[in-house]
Design a protein around this motif. Structure first.
Motif, PDB file in Angstrom:
ATOM      1  N   TYR A   1      62.175  22.925  68.305  1.00 30.55           N
ATOM      2  CA  TYR A   1      62.871  23.975  69.058  1.00 30.55           C
ATOM      3  C   TYR A   1      61.947  24.590  70.114  1.00 30.55           C
ATOM      4  CZ  TYR A   1      65.357  28.318  70.030  1.00 30.55           C
ATOM      5  OH  TYR A   1      65.992  29.367  70.658  1.00 30.55           O
ATOM      6  N   ALA A   2      60.686  24.834  69.770  1.00 38.69           N
ATOM      7  CA  ALA A   2      59.725  25.386  70.736  1.00 38.69           C
ATOM      8  C   ALA A   2      59.519  24.421  71.902  1.00 38.69           C
ATOM      9  CB  ALA A   2      58.397  25.691  70.043  1.00 38.69           C
ATOM     10  N   ALA A   3      59.466  23.127  71.624  1.00 42.34           N
ATOM     11  CA  ALA A   3      59.308  22.137  72.689  1.00 42.34           C
ATOM     12  C   ALA A   3      60.542  22.106  73.584  1.00 42.34           C
ATOM     13  CB  ALA A   3      59.029  20.756  72.096  1.00 42.34           C
ATOM     14  N   ARG A   4      61.704  22.290  73.003  1.00 34.04           N
ATOM     15  CA  ARG A   4      62.945  22.348  73.794  1.00 34.04           C
ATOM     16  C   ARG A   4      62.928  23.574  74.710  1.00 34.04           C
ATOM     17  NH1 ARG A   4      68.041  19.867  73.246  1.00 34.04           N
ATOM     18  NH2 ARG A   4      69.809  21.214  73.735  1.00 34.04           N
ATOM     19  N   LEU A   5      62.495  24.714  74.188  1.00 39.24           N
ATOM     20  CA  LEU A   5      62.371  25.917  75.021  1.00 39.24           C
ATOM     21  C   LEU A   5      61.333  25.716  76.123  1.00 39.24           C
ATOM     22  CD1 LEU A   5      62.512  28.855  72.434  1.00 39.24           C
ATOM     23  CD2 LEU A   5      64.323  28.061  73.980  1.00 39.24           C
ATOM     24  N   THR A   6      60.292  24.951  75.825  1.00 40.45           N
ATOM     25  CA  THR A   6      59.266  24.670  76.820  1.00 40.45           C
ATOM     26  C   THR A   6      59.838  23.822  77.954  1.00 40.45           C
ATOM     27  OG1 THR A   6      57.553  24.884  75.142  1.00 40.45           O
ATOM     28  CG2 THR A   6      56.944  23.733  77.164  1.00 40.45           C
ATOM     29  N   ALA A   7      60.745  22.924  77.634  1.00 35.78           N
ATOM     30  CA  ALA A   7      61.423  22.149  78.687  1.00 35.78           C
ATOM     31  C   ALA A   7      62.172  23.099  79.620  1.00 35.78           C
ATOM     32  CB  ALA A   7      62.381  21.128  78.070  1.00 35.78           C
ATOM     33  N   LEU A   8      62.846  24.087  79.067  1.00 33.77           N
ATOM     34  CA  LEU A   8      63.557  25.058  79.903  1.00 33.77           C
ATOM     35  C   LEU A   8      62.591  25.861  80.757  1.00 33.77           C
ATOM     36  CD1 LEU A   8      66.226  26.314  77.336  1.00 33.77           C
ATOM     37  CD2 LEU A   8      66.580  24.744  79.272  1.00 33.77           C
ATOM     38  N   SER A   9      61.433  26.195  80.196  1.00 38.01           N
ATOM     39  CA  SER A   9      60.409  26.913  80.947  1.00 38.01           C
ATOM     40  C   SER A   9      59.937  26.094  82.155  1.00 38.01           C
ATOM     41  CB  SER A   9      59.231  27.241  80.018  1.00 38.01           C
ATOM     42  OG  SER A   9      58.217  27.912  80.704  1.00 38.01           O
ATOM     43  N   ILE A  10      59.666  24.812  81.921  1.00 40.82           N
ATOM     44  CA  ILE A  10      59.230  23.929  83.007  1.00 40.82           C
ATOM     45  C   ILE A  10      60.345  23.764  84.041  1.00 40.82           C
ATOM     46  CG2 ILE A  10      58.728  21.498  83.521  1.00 40.82           C
ATOM     47  CD1 ILE A  10      56.844  21.534  81.092  1.00 40.82           C
ATOM     48  N   LEU A  11      61.573  23.593  83.587  1.00 42.28           N
ATOM     49  CA  LEU A  11      62.687  23.481  84.518  1.00 42.28           C
ATOM     50  C   LEU A  11      62.841  24.744  85.356  1.00 42.28           C
ATOM     51  CD1 LEU A  11      65.248  21.675  82.203  1.00 42.28           C
ATOM     52  CD2 LEU A  11      64.176  20.715  84.263  1.00 42.28           C
ATOM     53  N   GLY A  12      62.587  25.904  84.753  1.00 46.35           N
ATOM     54  CA  GLY A  12      62.633  27.158  85.508  1.00 46.35           C
ATOM     55  C   GLY A  12      61.593  27.191  86.615  1.00 46.35           C
ATOM     56  N   SER A  13      60.385  26.739  86.315  1.00 44.13           N
ATOM     57  CA  SER A  13      59.336  26.705  87.342  1.00 44.13           C
ATOM     58  C   SER A  13      59.662  25.692  88.434  1.00 44.13           C
ATOM     59  CB  SER A  13      57.979  26.369  86.707  1.00 44.13           C
ATOM     60  OG  SER A  13      57.511  27.466  85.951  1.00 44.13           O
ATOM     61  N   LEU A  14      60.205  24.539  88.041  1.00 44.73           N
ATOM     62  CA  LEU A  14      60.604  23.543  89.040  1.00 44.73           C
ATOM     63  C   LEU A  14      61.720  24.090  89.932  1.00 44.73           C
ATOM     64  CD1 LEU A  14      60.471  20.277  86.920  1.00 44.73           C
ATOM     65  CD2 LEU A  14      59.092  20.762  88.963  1.00 44.73           C
ATOM     66  N   LYS A  15      62.663  24.791  89.355  1.00 41.73           N
ATOM     67  CA  LYS A  15      63.754  25.390  90.132  1.00 41.73           C
ATOM     68  C   LYS A  15      63.200  26.390  91.142  1.00 41.73           C
ATOM     69  CE  LYS A  15      67.876  27.242  91.066  1.00 41.73           C
ATOM     70  NZ  LYS A  15      68.740  26.684  92.048  1.00 41.73           N
ATOM     71  N   ARG A  16      62.272  27.247  90.711  1.00 42.86           N
ATOM     72  CA  ARG A  16      61.695  28.233  91.621  1.00 42.86           C
ATOM     73  C   ARG A  16      60.915  27.558  92.750  1.00 42.86           C
ATOM     74  NH1 ARG A  16      61.813  30.873  86.835  1.00 42.86           N
ATOM     75  NH2 ARG A  16      59.837  30.089  86.059  1.00 42.86           N
TER      76      ARG A  16
END
Length: 160
Positions: free
Chosen positions: A70-85
């Protein structure tokens, strides 16, 4: 088109805000773009408000594989957020090239790949097998910043 963001919404997933804890100095870019590649610095699991997401601790001691996944899945969202920005549009990501997953591991814990699968599974779900397939390492670490269970960095090919 916002295909990736539509897929996120369909799954009820949101990209977290980027928040840096008070007093923390980060003299580097979260995403560094050169030509048609973007290198993504190490990210950890975040809540939607940008704070570090629990649970915290080491796999094989305080946490089990499911919590790490679950933490790794949340980390994917974190990375996607940075890529989006940085990129403005997640559809500019043409291919996930390389992923380096680090897992805070108690002595004897050897299931790091099962933990980092939380990241890989979500990326494959969102981007499909062609663009989402990536090379990957999943290694154990004695400690990670802020007592996070997972830290992941990546490299992607982008539409220039």
């Amino acid at each position: 088109m916002d295909v990736i963001e539509s897929r996120l919404r369909e799954r009820g997933l949101a990209l977290p805000a980027r928040v840096v804890a008070p007093g923390v100095r980060l003299p580097f870019a979260f995403v560094r773009v050169r030509g048609n590649r973007a290198m993504v610095s190490g990210h950890g699991p975040q809540n939607p408000d940008g704070s570090i997401a629990p649970p915290l601790g080491k796999l094989g001691r305080e946490l089990g594989v499911e919590q790490g996944y679950y933490a790794a899945r949340l980390t994917a969202l974190s990375i996607l957020g940075s890529l989006k920005r940085e990129l403005g549009d997640l559809d500019r990501v043409r291919a996930w090239l390389r992923v380096f997953g680090m897992v805070a591991s108690a002595p004897g814990f050897t299931q790091q790949p099962a933990v980092i699968n939380g990241f890989s599974d979500l990326i494959l779900e969102l981007y499909g097998p062609d663009a989402g397939s990536h090379s990957r390492s999943a290694v154990g670490m004695a400690e990670l910043p802020f007592n996070m269970p997972v830290e992941i960095e990546a490299e992607v090919e982008i539409e220039a």
